[in-house]
Design an enzyme around this catalytic site. Structure first.
Site, PDB file in Angstrom:
ATOM      1  CB  SER A   8      -0.942  -0.050   1.208  1.00 58.22           C
ATOM      2  OG  SER A   8      -1.887   0.975   1.170  1.00 58.22           O
TER       3      SER A   8
ATOM      4  CE  LYS B 108      -4.779  -2.327   0.707  1.00 62.15           C
ATOM      5  NZ  LYS B 108      -4.953  -0.895   0.414  1.00 62.15           N
TER       6      LYS B 108
END
Length: 548
Positions: free
Chosen positions: A292, A317
């Site tokens: 992320s 991600k």
């Protein structure tokens, strides 16, 4: 009770009616009739179930399970949060809470102490990693229906009595709770006279401020280059990722773009502040658990040719979530968009909208990756996380290493090792030996460690089909031979991953003696990734070659 139940059911219906009256007709793509139909079916079912089921039901638990199982059909990041979950998310975001100061894992019938934080209440009360808490203030953990970890929370200066098991022996202690502050940057220091080292563990609200402070301090100490360690950083706030990038790049630089089906969520994020240093050489360390916001930072610095990325391919991600407030203090964290780094790539690795026969998300195949170019014209790819400029085999977890970690064997063996070796004179000179590795393998065997490979699963399926076709007598002998060879191959795989397993074991063991703070000092002397990063930064021409 029926009157109360009816009220509980009618309130959501009225809320839904208001929702649709106010917003549904504004959205062109909204299938109003189908949504309204399904809501009516569900509320009718919910009412009849709770009123007529033979045993007493808990409407709140049923609804909680229903919502969470519905969301399981989507990606794992779209989640429903009850009031307790909302508080847990707040802690992740801010890094502050009140408790005992330890990382705790909730198991079925006990709470496992994963890591006591140095100097905090759990540490002062004598709790150690591996302790199993079985009772909190007279409440048996095994009998507690909700998240037992909440039993340890409370107001500052309040006390809690815990009973725990350590190495088979039951003990009790009283812990005085306090305010806990979780740093985004738990460590920074000089690796040598010219190289600074910053560990950024999470992107909470303190991430960019603490990283900036560390960078300034290291420069004041004489740092001419920086190692930014994002290994196993799961991410966090997108805005903080942008601000961390801003420390190294000029104001006005595009960092990330988000694209959604809802136009108002289509956004571009630019750096807004004056940087600290746009020239200092930077190496970013990542691994398969860097995700992320970590991937936004590493991917952006790679796209802008502002730093060299070292380690293993990141998690992948590329999805962005936003919290949506619901009624009664609950929330929905919903995936609203995908993010794209400056080169235009999205590094999302799993396709949650196309699943295999078992319902698992399909990984984007390498043949389907698309090529993009960095500012200097280097090729980078989407679809599978951030690929390092210098990929290190020993940084990548193999299937068997992952299985051993998931089985908690590394953690449990570290606990065993600590109590067998209570004193180590100089931790920075300590190393696991070949004899220790043999002991670890024996420990795996003794505890019954095993994992099933995809190959085994396919063979087992083929064997079942063979039985239905009356071919089992001809195939059984060959099947058993194949399984035996596979088991031998798995044993061999443990030896082949010796260096990585030894590194993981060392990390876990060292924390038992000198906490996480001491682990980072140990890294600077022994860690292979840091040695590689230092080697790159010490050679200016080599560093520049990566970026050109």
């Amino acid at each position: 009770m029926k009157t109360i139940l009816k009220r509980k059911i009618l309130i959501p219906i009225f809320a839904i009616a208001i929702l649709f009256t106010g917003t549904a007709f504004k959205t062109a793509n909204n299938n109003f009739f189908e949504i309204a139909k399904q809501i009516e079916i569900f509320t009718t079912l919910f009412k009849e179930l709770n009123m007529n089921y033979v045993d007493e039901t808990n409407p709140a638990d049923l609804m909680d399970n229903a919502i969470k199982n519905m969301l399981n059909e989507l990606d794992p990041y779209t989640q429903f949060y009850n009031e307790q979950d909302v508080e847990a998310e707040r802690i992740k975001r801010t890094g502050d809470y009140t408790g005992i100061g330890a990382s705790i894992k909730t198991l079925k019938d006990r709470l496992l102490v994963i890591e006591p934080y140095k100097g905090y209440p759990a540490d002062k009360a004598g709790l150690k990693a591996g302790d199993e808490i079985i009772n909190v203030d007279g409440q048996n953990v095994a009998d507690y229906k909700d998240d037992a970890g909440n039993l340890l929370k409370g107001t500052p200066n309040s006390s809690t009595k815990v009973t725990y098991i350590r190495q088979g022996k039951k003990s009790s202690t009283t812990i005085k709770r306090s305010e806990i502050e979780i740093d985004a940057v738990p460590h920074f220091s000089m690796v040598n006279e010219t190289t600074g080292y910053i560990v950024l563990k999470k992107f909470n609200e303190k991430a960019s401020q603490q990283t900036g402070y560390a960078l300034k301090d290291l420069k004041a100490q004489g740092a001419k280059s920086i190692i930014l360690d994002l290994r196993s950083n799961p991410g966090g706030l997108l805005s903080e990722a942008v601000n961390v990038v801003n420390l190294f790049v000029p104001k006005g630089q595009l960092v990330v773009t988000t694209k959604s089906k809802v136009k108002k969520y289509n956004r571009t994020y630019y750096t807004k502040r004056d940087p600290i240093d746009t020239e200092i050489p930077v190496v970013v360390l990542i691994n398969g658990r860097s995700a992320s916001a970590s991937e936004i930072v590493s991917g952006t610095l790679q796209d802008l040719d502002r730093g060299v990325i070292v380690g293993a391919r990141s998690f992948g991600k590329g999805l962005v979530q936003r919290p949506k407030k619901l009624t009664y203090g609950t929330q929905l964290k919903v995936t609203i968009s995908r993010y794209y780094t400056p080169s235009g790539r999205c590094i999302q690795a799993l396709d949650y909208w196309n699943k295999d026969e078992k319902g698992n998300a399909v990984r984007v195949k390498q043949k389907d990756y698309n090529a993009f170019k960095t500012r200097n014209g280097r090729k980078v790819f989407d679809g599978g996380g951030v690929v390092p400029d210098e990929a290190l085999d020993y940084s990548k977890n193999s299937a068997i290493t992952t299985a051993i970690l998931n089985n908690q064997s590394v953690f449990d063996y570290a606990t065993k090792y600590y109590y067998m070796h209570p004193n180590i004179e100089d931790i920075n000179k300590w190393k696991l030996t070949d004899a220790d590795f043999i002991n670890f393998k024996n420990y795996l065997k003794k505890t019954g460690f095993s994992f099933e490979t995809e190959t085994e699963k396919s063979f087992a399926k083929a064997a079942e089909i063979a039985k239905t076709e009356n071919l089992d007598e001809d195939i059984k002998r060959d099947y058993n031979a194949l399984i035996e060879n596979l088991n031998n191959s798995k044993l061999k795989a443990i030896d082949e991953n010796k260096s990585q397993l030894m590194s993981l074991l060392s990390d876990e063991i060292i924390k038992r003696y000198v906490y996480r703070e001491g682990l980072y000092d140990y890294y600077k002397i022994h860690n292979a990734e840091i040695k590689k990063a230092t080697e790159i930064l010490n050679n200016t021409s080599r560093y520049r070659k990566y970026l050109n």
